[in-house]
Design a protein around this motif. Structure first.
Motif, PDB file in Angstrom:
ATOM      1  N   ASP A   1       0.835  -1.205   0.000  1.00  0.00           N
ATOM      2  CA  ASP A   1       0.000   0.000   0.000  1.00  0.00           C
ATOM      3  C   ASP A   1       0.872   1.258   0.000  1.00  0.00           C
ATOM      4  O   ASP A   1       0.609   2.197  -0.746  1.00  0.00           O
ATOM      5  CB  ASP A   1      -0.959  -0.009   1.199  1.00  0.00           C
ATOM      6  CG  ASP A   1      -2.169  -0.903   0.939  1.00  0.00           C
ATOM      7  OD1 ASP A   1      -2.427  -1.207  -0.250  1.00  0.00           O
ATOM      8  OD2 ASP A   1      -2.842  -1.310   1.901  1.00  0.00           O
ATOM      9  N   VAL A   2       1.913   1.266   0.854  1.00  0.00           N
ATOM     10  CA  VAL A   2       2.796   2.445   0.920  1.00  0.00           C
ATOM     11  C   VAL A   2       3.443   2.679  -0.445  1.00  0.00           C
ATOM     12  O   VAL A   2       3.450   3.799  -0.971  1.00  0.00           O
ATOM     13  CB  VAL A   2       3.878   2.250   2.011  1.00  0.00           C
ATOM     14  CG1 VAL A   2       4.976   3.312   1.885  1.00  0.00           C
ATOM     15  CG2 VAL A   2       3.251   2.291   3.393  1.00  0.00           C
ATOM     16  N   ASN A   3       3.972   1.607  -1.027  1.00  0.00           N
ATOM     17  CA  ASN A   3       4.660   1.762  -2.317  1.00  0.00           C
ATOM     18  C   ASN A   3       3.698   2.191  -3.425  1.00  0.00           C
ATOM     19  O   ASN A   3       4.012   3.058  -4.241  1.00  0.00           O
ATOM     20  CB  ASN A   3       5.351   0.454  -2.708  1.00  0.00           C
ATOM     21  CG  ASN A   3       6.586   0.203  -1.861  1.00  0.00           C
ATOM     22  OD1 ASN A   3       7.210   1.142  -1.368  1.00  0.00           O
ATOM     23  ND2 ASN A   3       6.946  -1.055  -1.683  1.00  0.00           N
ATOM     24  N   ALA A   4       2.525   1.559  -3.455  1.00  0.00           N
ATOM     25  CA  ALA A   4       1.573   1.880  -4.523  1.00  0.00           C
ATOM     26  C   ALA A   4       1.108   3.331  -4.403  1.00  0.00           C
ATOM     27  O   ALA A   4       1.062   4.068  -5.390  1.00  0.00           O
ATOM     28  CB  ALA A   4       0.388   0.925  -4.467  1.00  0.00           C
ATOM     29  N   LEU A   5       0.786   3.757  -3.182  1.00  0.00           N
ATOM     30  CA  LEU A   5       0.299   5.138  -3.001  1.00  0.00           C
ATOM     31  C   LEU A   5       1.404   6.146  -3.323  1.00  0.00           C
ATOM     32  O   LEU A   5       1.139   7.217  -3.865  1.00  0.00           O
ATOM     33  CB  LEU A   5      -0.221   5.338  -1.570  1.00  0.00           C
ATOM     34  CG  LEU A   5      -1.512   4.569  -1.243  1.00  0.00           C
ATOM     35  CD1 LEU A   5      -1.842   4.655   0.244  1.00  0.00           C
ATOM     36  CD2 LEU A   5      -2.706   5.081  -2.060  1.00  0.00           C
ATOM     37  N   THR A   6       2.661   5.775  -3.019  1.00  0.00           N
ATOM     38  CA  THR A   6       3.780   6.674  -3.349  1.00  0.00           C
ATOM     39  C   THR A   6       3.920   6.822  -4.870  1.00  0.00           C
ATOM     40  O   THR A   6       4.066   7.935  -5.385  1.00  0.00           O
ATOM     41  CB  THR A   6       5.091   6.131  -2.732  1.00  0.00           C
ATOM     42  OG1 THR A   6       4.901   6.007  -1.327  1.00  0.00           O
ATOM     43  CG2 THR A   6       6.258   7.052  -3.001  1.00  0.00           C
ATOM     44  N   THR A   7       3.815   5.686  -5.576  1.00  0.00           N
ATOM     45  CA  THR A   7       3.934   5.789  -7.048  1.00  0.00           C
ATOM     46  C   THR A   7       2.734   6.536  -7.626  1.00  0.00           C
ATOM     47  O   THR A   7       2.853   7.241  -8.617  1.00  0.00           O
ATOM     48  CB  THR A   7       4.045   4.409  -7.737  1.00  0.00           C
ATOM     49  OG1 THR A   7       2.822   3.676  -7.562  1.00  0.00           O
ATOM     50  CG2 THR A   7       5.215   3.596  -7.227  1.00  0.00           C
ATOM     51  N   LEU A   8       1.573   6.386  -6.981  1.00  0.00           N
ATOM     52  CA  LEU A   8       0.396   7.109  -7.488  1.00  0.00           C
ATOM     53  C   LEU A   8       0.596   8.610  -7.320  1.00  0.00           C
ATOM     54  O   LEU A   8       0.334   9.393  -8.229  1.00  0.00           O
ATOM     55  CB  LEU A   8      -0.880   6.638  -6.760  1.00  0.00           C
ATOM     56  CG  LEU A   8      -2.146   7.430  -7.105  1.00  0.00           C
ATOM     57  CD1 LEU A   8      -2.442   7.404  -8.606  1.00  0.00           C
ATOM     58  CD2 LEU A   8      -3.375   6.890  -6.341  1.00  0.00           C
ATOM     59  N   LYS A   9       1.108   9.009  -6.153  1.00  0.00           N
ATOM     60  CA  LYS A   9       1.321  10.470  -5.947  1.00  0.00           C
ATOM     61  C   LYS A   9       2.326  10.987  -6.986  1.00  0.00           C
ATOM     62  O   LYS A   9       2.132  12.066  -7.557  1.00  0.00           O
ATOM     63  CB  LYS A   9       1.804  10.752  -4.525  1.00  0.00           C
ATOM     64  CG  LYS A   9       2.058  12.248  -4.293  1.00  0.00           C
ATOM     65  CD  LYS A   9       2.383  12.568  -2.845  1.00  0.00           C
ATOM     66  CE  LYS A   9       3.059  13.914  -2.674  1.00  0.00           C
ATOM     67  NZ  LYS A   9       2.190  15.067  -2.760  1.00  0.00           N
TER      68      LYS A   9
END
Ligand code: SAM
Length: 462
Positions: free
Chosen positions: A404-412
């Motif tokens: 979740d942390v990685n995915a949300l970071t790439t989304l931002k």
């Protein structure tokens, strides 16, 4: 074909399970355990609409628990359509005289990658038609991978290059791995030997065991992320699914881990290949939904990839039923990406027809509007969480917060660098929602990464 016991598969195809047997299997899927071949065969045999709906519900549950709302996005990059084989269903077949052949140079490959980087892509599947497995061609693939990793746009680089190329020897696979590839992908096309021999009419690909063994050789060379799949439409889809699961059992037994991903390509019309317009066993849309759901339940921890061969509507539906990775704005023509997106590629250079032509921005917007997180994460590979190590983490569910942390970071990062204003706003609303579900430690890491992104830092991950 090696490891594929056709007699056993045929007897499994005779099963006619009672309703309570199906209910029992669906109960088991809640424990996220892998199904036996017999259990998968029973699910595949279900025809009753209400029971099929229950299979879908179970697949949605498993998908949600293991993969959350993340959908990984990638783009294929075709570098060559020169082919040494003739497969009756493929536009690139060597005997297809109408195909204009192209083999991109490293400089052209870099240029193509820059176009993709400008649109926000971070993960590439490098694809070459099946050239002979010579050392010179392996060097060509390696130069292509290097060119993709070298390309840059405003500090953005491709994070992971997966490859789909002809079967190689163990030594050749070792060289390819050293070039920093992610997954090695190879489709068996059909696991039914007689059909395989009938449809592959010349070239090294006529040997089904050499192709099947390529996956073993890749593992032996240390490539522990491998992608497999059947080309659906060549033979009975239920046979193909069970045979692929048998192949997976062989890999698990021999190497302690199965494939990282499975793909479910359905045959599409292809220029100069009449067979592709009239395949013998085209799975209906119903069959297709069911087989994806059954795969999700049979091997819960294996990623399922869906390409733009499918329509936008089908892809949207199947993301809920089990698909974890989708391609976006694909071209199946070498050199097919152009700055001006309105131009269409020539039909006599492409491999087959595509049905979802949406841009990356449109696909990201559609995922966000359905509460899903478009992810460009490649952290596992870069942190050595591959093969068995990946499975050790994935199985107890330890990955969820990391992912979740990685995915949300790439989304931002995507929202900041590439998204149109309206999508940006919706994307941030979605991020705020997901932040609420993170534990304190994960939230702290995320907040730090977000602050860094605002300060211009890119590509942080855990
Ligand atoms: N190395 C690859 C090969 O084996 O041909 C070339 C790349 S190609 C993208 C990968 C896959 O495309 C093939 O393995 C086959 O499953 C699929 N393919 C070939 N012809 C197709 C068609 N007419 N429709 C859909 N998929 C097709």
């Amino acid at each position: 074909m090696k490891y594929i016991d056709e007699e056993k598969i045929n007897s499994l195809l005779e099963l006619n399970p009672a309703e309570d047997e199906i209910e029992k299997i669906l109960e088991k899927t809640k424990t996220l355990q892998r199904l036996t071949l017999e259990e998968s065969a029973k699910l595949l045999a279900v025809k009753d609409e209400i029971l099929v709906k229950k299979i879908y519900k179970s697949a949605e549950y498993v998908k949600d628990i293991i993969y959350g709302k993340r959908v990984v996005l990638f783009v294929p990059l075709y570098v060559s359509n020169t082919c040494a084989n003739s497969c009756v269903y493929c536009g690139f077949a060597a005997n297809n005289k109408t195909t204009v052949r192209k083999k991109l140079t490293p400089a052209q490959i870099k240029e193509q990658t820059e176009i993709l980087l400008k649109r926000g892509h971070k993960r590439v599947l490098m694809v070459a038609a099946e050239m002979a497995s010579s050392d010179a061609n392996v060097d060509y693939y390696i130069d292509a991978v290097k060119a993709i990793y070298e390309a840059q746009y405003n500090g953005n680089k491709i994070k992971r290059v997966n490859v789909n190329v002809a079967p190689l020897s163990v030594e050749q696979f070792k060289k390819l791995k050293a070039a920093g590839i992610g997954t090695y992908q190879i489709f068996q096309e059909t696991y039914h030997e007689a059909t395989y021999r009938k449809l592959h009419i010349s070239g090294a690909k006529t040997d089904p065991d050499n192709r099947l063994d390529a996956v073993d050789r890749a593992f032996k060379a240390g490539i522990d992320d491998v992608g497999i799949g059947p080309l659906l439409g060549l033979y009975d889809y239920r046979f193909e699914v069970l045979a692929m699961l048998m192949h997976i059992e062989h890999l698990e037994k021999t190497f302690g881990v199965g494939p990282h991903t499975i793909s479910v390509p359905r045959i599409e019309p292809a220029p100069g290949a009449d067979y592709a317009s009239n395949p013998e066993y085209p799975p209906s849309d119903e069959d297709f939904r069911k087989l994806v759901a059954v795969l999700r339940l049979s091997v819960p921890y294996t990623g399922i990839i869906m390409s733009t061969r499918e329509t936008a509507q089908m892809r949207d539906e199947l993301v809920n039923l089990g698909v974890s990775q989708i391609s976006a704005e694909s071209k199946v023509t070498p050199g097919g990406y152009e700055e001006d997106k309105s131009s269409h590629n020539k039909s006599n250079e492409r491999q087959f027809t595509l049905n979802d032509q949406r841009s990356l921005n449109e696909i990201a917007a559609s995922l966000i509007s359905r509460g899903l997180i478009p992810s460009f994460c490649a952290a596992c590979y870069r942190k050595n969480r591959t093969g068995e190590h990946f499975m050790d983490l994935a199985k107890p569910g330890d990955m969820k917060h990391i992912c979740d942390v990685n995915a949300l970071t790439t989304l931002k990062e995507y929202l900041e660098d590439f998204a149109e204003p309206e999508i940006k706003e919706k994307g941030y609303k979605l991020i705020d929602e997901y932040k609420k579900n993170l534990d304190a430690a994960s939230l702290k890491i995320l907040e730090k990464f977000f602050k860094d992104i605002d300060a211009g830092v890119r590509d942080e991950y855990v």
